[in-house]
Each structure stands twice: as C-alpha cells, then as structure tokens.
Scaffold this motif. Structure first.
Motif: not given
Length: 220
Positions: A104-109, A66-70, A177-178, A93-94
C-alpha cells in the motif's frame, strides 16, 4: 525516428541495429545482500525444470529513464546521487514486496497499466505469496518479455526475451525506456533471507521446457 517513416525501411534499420547489439541482459547492482550479474542464455535455451513459465505479472513501460514504482514520500538517498547532485539511475533495479502494508505504500508513475499493477498488489495473498518488482533499461524499439521466474528461499532469478516492437510503433534506435515487471511468486518469501538476484535474457521468443517457441503475455 518519425512515425511517418515507411514500416519496411524502419524494419530494415532495426534489424541492422539488432545485429550490432549484444543479446546480454542489462544489469546493475542494488538491494540487500549480494546480487548476481546477468547473462544471455540465448534464443534457443529452454527454461529450467523448476522455473514458473506463466507467472501472474504486470509489465509497465516508462518513456523516461525514471522509476515507475517508488515508496510513497521516499527521499533520494545520498548514495543514489552523483557528485554533481544528479540522481543516478541504475540499469537494473529489484525489490521484493511481502506484506500488504508495504504494498500500500508504493506509488506508480502515470503509465499504461498502473491500475492493473495496483490491482495485482491488492489481490495478492501475502500469507502465501510475494511480489517481485524488477526493472530494466530497454532500447526504445524493443519489448522485454518475461519468460520465466524461479526462486528458492535465498534466491530469485528471471529470464526475458528481447523482441522488436511492432513496426507501427514510433521509436528512436538510440533511445531507451525503463520497463518494470511486477511478478507474483506463489511463495511467502522473507526478504532478509533472499541474498541473491539474477536475470538473463536473449533475442527471440520465449521457449517451452521442450525447447519450442511459446507465446508470451503482453510485453512492454
């Protein structure tokens, strides 16, 4: 594989798995413009003369694919879903972050190192620096350590070493893993101009420009 398995037995199993796996890096397509595939440069390859071998970076690992940074409040695009409506997950992914507002708009798992990753973004001077965010699917029993990054106004390329994780780390040989790296590039890049991305990798440690093995930072 149960964590109670003796380390020597686990190590022999992983070595047999390693012999069966290709050293080629995992690759996918994404982002704007064209993307280049990945290639294995081999464990004895030295970094290019223009490569930065000690970039400031944070490596994050997710035990789920699953994505870590979104992007905050982002919605899944229809192109990211298969015909059954299930979200497709790319092996590679890049993304390129070039301003504080986007950062500031990025969220993290909820993974180890997320606070350090946020701090890296907050401490980046986007007047003269950029942050390249690159994610790969990695076998659960391996680390994927960043060896170097290089760039021009139109291209970004990375190289990684694939290394067995410590013997006391419980893992399944057939699980993935991702891993996502946030890499600070000391240049103010324009994402509209970057048209090509590439990533390479091989087994064994990273190498210095003279071909010697070098210690790498914390892997994931």
């Amino acid at each position: 594989m149960p964590s109670t398995t003796p380390a020597p037995t686990r190590r022999r199993l992983l070595q047999s798995v390693a012999a069966a796996l290709s050293a080629s890096a995992l690759a996918g397509c994404g982002g704007s413009g064209s993307t280049s595939g990945t290639a294995s440069v081999g464990p004895d390859a030295s970094p290019p003369e223009d490569a930065l071998t000690d970039p400031t970076h944070v490596s994050l690992r997710n035990s789920e694919l699953a994505p870590i940074v979104e992007e905050r409040d982002s919605e899944t695009d229809a192109s990211e879903s298969d015909t059954a409506g299930t979200r497709r997950f790319d092996d590679w992914q890049h993304d390129l972050v070039v301003d504080a507002e986007r950062a500031a708009s990025l969220t993290f798992a909820d993974v180890d190192g997320a606070d350090e990753a946020r701090a890296l973004l907050e401490e980046t001077d986007f007047e003269s620096e950029s942050v390249y965010v690159e994610g790969h699917v990695v076998p659960e029993c391996y680390e994927r350590r960043l060896c170097w990054v290089r760039w021009t106004d139109s291209e970004i390329e990375t190289d990684y070493a694939r290394i067995l994780r410590d013997a006391d780390v419980a893992c399944e040989a057939d699980a993935d893993d991702f891993v996502t790296n946030l890499i600070r590039i000391p240049a103010a890049l324009n994402p509209d101009d970057v048209r090509s991305y590439g990533s390479s990798g091989g087994s064994g440690p990273c190498r210095t420009p003279t071909g010697e093995s070098m210690a790498t930072g914390e892997g994931a």
